[in-house]
Write a protein that holds these residues in place. Structure first.
Motif, short mmCIF file in Angstrom:
data_model
loop_
_atom_site.label_atom_id
_atom_site.label_comp_id
_atom_site.label_asym_id
_atom_site.label_seq_id
_atom_site.Cartn_x
_atom_site.Cartn_y
_atom_site.Cartn_z
N PRO A 129 34.82 33.08 31.86
CA PRO A 129 35.93 33.70 31.53
C PRO A 129 37.11 33.73 33.73
CG PRO A 129 34.32 34.79 30.46
CD PRO A 129 34.34 33.81 31.35
N LEU A 147 31.21 32.16 27.01
CA LEU A 147 32.68 32.89 26.77
C LEU A 147 32.86 31.14 25.47
CD1 LEU A 147 36.04 33.57 27.40
CD2 LEU A 147 36.21 31.19 29.03
N GLN A 150 39.51 31.20 25.38
CA GLN A 150 40.58 31.85 26.74
C GLN A 150 41.52 31.30 26.58
OE1 GLN A 150 39.53 32.62 31.07
NE2 GLN A 150 41.00 31.28 31.36
N TRP A 176 39.87 37.01 25.68
CA TRP A 176 38.96 36.17 25.83
C TRP A 176 38.28 36.99 24.52
CZ3 TRP A 176 40.27 39.97 29.67
CH2 TRP A 176 40.42 39.20 31.12
N LEU A 178 34.41 36.09 23.02
CA LEU A 178 33.34 36.24 23.78
C LEU A 178 31.83 35.65 22.66
CD1 LEU A 178 33.18 38.83 26.36
CD2 LEU A 178 33.99 35.91 26.68
#
Length: 193
Positions: A129, A147, A150, A176, A178
């Motif tokens: 990120p 990640l 994004q 983001w 995750l």
């Protein structure tokens, strides 16, 4: 996921907007799964933002007899993030670099910070990120996550320049998605610019 399943907002009861799917069977993941991202940050009818108005569905990738995986579809338009693998700093180094360059902007040295943002603050699958310190709501340390996706949003002349639709983060915002290191949990976080 059954064909009739479509995540709804816990805040409004309305269906969440389908943003896209991430093939987790390709590098850097190679997990044999698909992730479907649904997000509705801003409700125009209520004129209200919702921080946790999202859902990510993880599903085993199974053969469909077609050339590509199938999932929920918002329109006939596809938008693909394609590129090449690059080496990026780890979480702590990314945060340290960004903070150091931002501090220098107070001395009117914006060039290096703009270069940093242009290099890392882009739509991407995997990697690090761009501003990990802004990710909120995690119960575990950042090191327990990686990640998945994004998506940033920049507006130029009133139009989103980097996405085919508004994410509604706010001008210069970023989001983001995750994936936990054990591949069992997903987290979505966003910030406005």
């Amino acid at each position: 996921m059954a064909e009739t399943d479509w995540p709804v907002s816990m805040a409004t009861g309305k269906p969440l907007r389908f943003i896209g799917q991430v093939d987790l069977d390709t590098p850097p993941f190679e997990l044999g799964r698909m992730a479907y991202l649904f997000v509705e940050i801003y409700d125009a009818e209520l004129d209200k933002y919702f921080e946790d108005n999202w859902k990510v569905i993880l599903q085993e990738k199974t053969g469909t007899g077609l050339m590509s995986p199938q999932g929920p579809m918002a329109s006939e338009t596809e938008w693909l993030i394609e590129g090449y693998a690059t080496q990026e700093p780890d979480w702590s180094e990314m945060e340290a670099q960004g903070n150091e360059l931002f501090k220098k902007t107070h001395k009117r040295d914006w060039g290096k910070y703009r270069d940093f943002v242009a290099k890392y603050d882009v739509p991407k699958i995997g990697g690090t990120p761009s501003t990990p310190g802004e990710i909120y709501g995690l119960k575990e340390p950042l090191s327990q996550w990686r990640l998945m996706l994004q998506l940033q949003e920049r507006e130029e002349n009133g139009k989103a320049s980097d996405l085919p639709f508004y994410m509604d983060y706010g001008d210069g915002g970023i989001g983001w998605s995750l994936l936990s290191n054990d591949h069992q949990a997903v987290h979505f976080s966003w910030t406005s610019g």
